[in-house]
Enzyme design. Structure first.
Site, short mmCIF file in Angstrom:
data_model
loop_
_atom_site.label_atom_id
_atom_site.label_comp_id
_atom_site.label_asym_id
_atom_site.label_seq_id
_atom_site.Cartn_x
_atom_site.Cartn_y
_atom_site.Cartn_z
N GLY A 106 0.70 -5.51 0.25
CA GLY A 106 -0.12 -5.57 -0.97
C GLY A 106 0.67 -5.99 -2.20
O GLY A 106 0.09 -6.49 -3.17
N ALA A 109 0.85 -1.20 0.00
CA ALA A 109 0.00 0.00 0.00
C ALA A 109 0.88 1.24 0.00
O ALA A 109 1.96 1.25 0.61
CB ALA A 109 -0.86 -0.01 1.25
N GLU A 131 0.44 -9.57 -2.08
CA GLU A 131 -0.96 -9.93 -2.36
C GLU A 131 -1.27 -9.81 -3.85
O GLU A 131 -2.00 -10.64 -4.41
CB GLU A 131 -1.90 -9.05 -1.54
N GLU A 180 2.29 -6.87 7.16
CA GLU A 180 1.30 -5.94 7.73
C GLU A 180 1.28 -5.86 9.24
O GLU A 180 1.11 -4.78 9.80
CB GLU A 180 -0.11 -6.28 7.22
#
Ligand code: COA
Length: 255
Positions: A110, A65, A113, A133
């Site tokens: 992310g 992110a 991900e 995270e």
């Protein structure tokens, strides 16, 4: 500035996340442009049958992110962003196109991900992956807690997610988090090997694997039968048989 650099080589497109200065982090603009390109390849299938996704520079595939943008968001904004991220990653997964992540550098949060939502992952020798995270007081919100255990098993997924540790290329492959070690050329060759095959057969196989893995075996075998029905009706199935008999390479129509 465009968020992605798009290059085409036959039926393969290479999408490079183009924000090296922020280590190719996932911003709202970047996710919106990713959605646009997903729609575009979806509309043109079977013209583009594989996409190699990578990051600009040699430092990062995607640093997760965009933490600077995140700092400006309130709770409502974060929820909305995560929703769009989940949808975008599911679009990748459900696409007829095969997605290959060429993890050229750091892929954290992310970034990992995003790679997990792709069909295949090739990791460069010096690159690292990790769902980091919990080190930031959050949990993976782009599917990481669900896709990682489905890919590598619950124990190894907890080892990575609960510690937030980063793994290098060899460990990533050993864990099944990546399929191959290598640079962009290895990922492009993998894509070339995929698009050499019959388009409908490739996507029918992709969906049979993805949708069947977590079904009870009897149901899963019925799903495979339904996927087979898709290829049974194609001209390409007949072309495959004809080419075999004529000792030549098949010429696929995608029909
Ligand atoms: N969001 C926004 N900006 C980021 C970023 C992120 N996730 N990751 C890195 N950047 C920015 C840095 O703030 C820095 O900007 P600045 O030049 O304005 O200070 C720039 O990218 C370079 O970062 P730097 O850490 O100096 O680069 P590096 O090559 O040494 O290391 C990383 C790259 C990706 C290993 C490191 O930046 C990192 O660990 N980032 C955080 C990743 C993370 O925790 N992601 C999980 C999010 S849930």
């Amino acid at each position: 500035m465009a968020e992605f650099i798009i290059e085409q080589q036959g039926a393969v497109e290479r999408w490079t996340i183009n924000s090296e200065a922020r280590r190719n982090a996932l911003s709202r603009a970047m996710v919106a442009e990713l959605e646009h390109h997903l729609d575009r390849v979806g509309d043109t299938f079977p013209a583009v049958r594989a996409v190699v996704l990578t990051g600009a520079g040699d430092k990062a595939f995607c640093a997760g992110a965009d933490l600077k943008e995140r700092a400006t968001m309130n709770e409502h904004d974060v929820r909305g962003f995560l929703e769009s991220l989940r949808e975008t990653f599911q679009t990748i997964e459900k696409s007829h196109t095969v997605f290959i992540a060429a993890v050229n550098g750091a892929a954290f949060g992310g970034g990992t991900e995003l790679a997990l939502s792709c069909d295949l992952r090739v990791i460069a020798p010096g690159a690292e992956m990790g769902l980091t995270e919990v080190k930031l007081g959050i949990i993976p919100g782009g599917g990481g807690t669900q896709r990682l255990p489905r890919l590598i098993g619950r124990g190894p997924a907890k080892d990575l997610i609960l510690t937030g540790r980063r793994v290098g290329a060899d460990e990533a492959v050993r864990l099944g988090l990546a399929e191959r070690v290598g640079g962009i050329e290895v990922a492009m060759q993998l894509a070339a090997d995929v698009v050499e095959n019959a388009p409908v057969a490739v996507y029918a196989a992709k969906h049979a694997i993805d949708e069947g893995t977590h079904l009870e075996l009897g149901e899963a075998l019925m799903l495979e039968q339904r996927a087979y029905e898709l290829v049974l009706k194609t001209q390409d199935r007949l072309e495959g048989l004809k080419a075999f008999a004529e000792k030549r390479k098949p010429v696929w129509s995608g029909k």
